[in-house]
Design a protein around this motif. Sequence first.
Motif, short mmCIF file in Angstrom:
data_model
loop_
_atom_site.label_atom_id
_atom_site.label_comp_id
_atom_site.label_asym_id
_atom_site.label_seq_id
_atom_site.Cartn_x
_atom_site.Cartn_y
_atom_site.Cartn_z
N ASP A 55 -8.76 13.79 7.56
CA ASP A 55 -7.95 12.78 8.38
C ASP A 55 -8.99 11.78 9.16
N ASP A 56 -10.17 11.64 8.61
CA ASP A 56 -11.19 10.85 9.64
C ASP A 56 -10.57 9.61 9.98
N GLU A 57 -9.92 8.80 8.94
CA GLU A 57 -9.55 7.59 9.17
C GLU A 57 -8.60 7.35 10.41
N PHE A 58 -7.66 8.46 10.29
CA PHE A 58 -6.29 8.36 11.08
C PHE A 58 -6.95 8.88 12.58
N ARG A 59 -7.92 10.04 12.67
CA ARG A 59 -8.22 10.56 13.83
C ARG A 59 -9.19 9.55 14.59
N GLU A 118 2.70 10.76 5.06
CA GLU A 118 3.17 10.75 6.35
C GLU A 118 2.75 9.33 7.28
N GLY A 119 3.83 8.76 7.73
CA GLY A 119 3.48 7.49 8.58
C GLY A 119 3.17 6.28 7.84
N LEU A 169 -6.67 -0.12 3.06
CA LEU A 169 -5.67 0.61 3.91
C LEU A 169 -5.52 2.09 3.39
N ALA A 170 -5.30 2.98 4.30
CA ALA A 170 -5.50 4.45 4.22
C ALA A 170 -3.93 5.07 4.53
N SER A 171 -3.63 5.86 3.64
CA SER A 171 -2.19 6.40 3.91
C SER A 171 -2.46 8.03 3.91
N LYS A 172 -1.96 8.81 4.76
CA LYS A 172 -2.15 10.22 5.13
C LYS A 172 -1.27 10.95 4.23
N ALA A 173 -1.84 11.64 3.40
CA ALA A 173 -1.33 12.57 2.47
C ALA A 173 -1.23 14.04 3.12
N VAL A 174 -0.07 14.96 3.16
CA VAL A 174 -0.16 16.25 3.49
C VAL A 174 0.49 17.01 2.51
N SER A 175 -0.15 18.42 2.03
CA SER A 175 0.67 19.21 1.07
C SER A 175 1.38 20.37 1.92
N SER A 176 2.06 21.01 1.36
CA SER A 176 3.00 22.21 1.71
C SER A 176 1.87 23.21 2.29
N ASP A 177 0.74 23.35 2.03
CA ASP A 177 0.01 24.51 2.58
C ASP A 177 -0.80 23.72 4.02
N GLY A 178 -0.80 22.61 4.17
CA GLY A 178 -1.26 21.79 5.30
C GLY A 178 -2.46 21.16 5.17
N ALA A 216 0.83 -1.19 -0.02
CA ALA A 216 -0.04 0.00 0.01
C ALA A 216 0.97 1.30 -0.02
N ALA A 217 2.07 1.12 0.66
CA ALA A 217 3.01 2.55 0.65
C ALA A 217 3.43 2.56 -0.53
N GLN A 218 3.83 1.68 -1.18
CA GLN A 218 4.39 1.55 -2.54
C GLN A 218 3.77 2.37 -3.43
N ALA A 219 2.21 1.99 -3.38
CA ALA A 219 1.01 2.48 -4.26
C ALA A 219 0.86 3.92 -3.82
#
Length: 271
Positions: free
Chosen positions: A137-141, A77-78, A105-114, A44-47
Motif C-alpha cells: 500500500d505504499d502509494e496510499f500510505r 477500496e476508496g 493513478l493508483a487504486s487500492k485492491a484488497v483480498s478476502s484474506d487481507g 481509472a475506477a472503471q478500469a
Amino acid sequence: MTLRASAAAAVLAATALLGLAPQAAAAAPEPQPQAATAENRAAAAQAATAPDTLATLSRFFAREGRVAAAAAQPRIEGEAIPVNHLSPDFVAGRAGASVARLEFLASKAVSSDGQQAALWTARTKTGWQVVNIATGDDEFRYARLGAAKLPGGTVFREPQIDAWYVAGGDRVLPLDEDAVRAVGAAGTTLGAYRARVVEAYGDKLPGSPYAGRGAAGGFAEPEGSDSGPGTAPGVLPAGAGAGVLALAGAGVLALAGAGVLLRRSRRRAAP
C-alpha cells in the motif's frame, strides 16, 4: 524491510498468469494529464473495477498460495489517487516546471484474506488501462503521511532511489528512509533539492548520450541485488509518455521511451 513485487516481474514473465500486460503492451505510451480530475479518477475506477481486472486480481492474490483464486474476492477500496514522480522537466531546469508530475493513478485492491495491492492505471491511446499491479500500500500510505506532514503539499517519488517526499512552497521533506538519506531528516529547500537531482540525473535525461546508448531503457541487476530469484522483468507501456529519468540503482522503475521496465523492488517502512 519487505520486497514489493510487480505482477509483471514476479508473475507474468514467469508463468503468464496475468492477462494485463498483453493488453497494455498493445497500447502506445501516452502523455498523462497534468492533474487527476474527477473525470480521470472515474475512468481509472472503471478500469480498476472491470470484471477482467478483478479476475486478474484473484489470480494475483492467489499467486503464492495464500488464498485460492476462487476465494480471493478482491475489492477496490476508496478512490483512485494520483501518484507523482520526480519530473525530468524540473531536473532539466525548464521554466515553470514543477518538482513532480503525474505518472499514474493508483487504486487500492484488497483480498478476502487481507492482502493489499495497488492497481496502476494510466491513460493510453486506447483509453485508461491498468498497466501494473504491485503488492502493498505504499502509494496510499505515503499520500497519508505527506498530507499529515505538509498539508496541501505534493507527495512524489524519486524512483531512481525509491525515495518518497512531500514538497510545498520552498521545502522538500522526506517521508521514508531513502529520502532522509538523500535530503536529511529536516528536509531541504526546493533549490537545494534541484541541485542534488541535477547532479545525479542531469546527464541521464531523455535525449542524452546515456539514453542514446539504450541505458535509460533498462539495467543489469548489480551483484548482491536482492531482487530475488525468478523475477524476470516484464515490459509494460509507460503511461508517462516519451521517457523520464534514467535509473540510478537496482530495484527501481526505469521509465524510458517505449515502456516501463518493472522489477521487484525493495520497500522500506516509513519512519
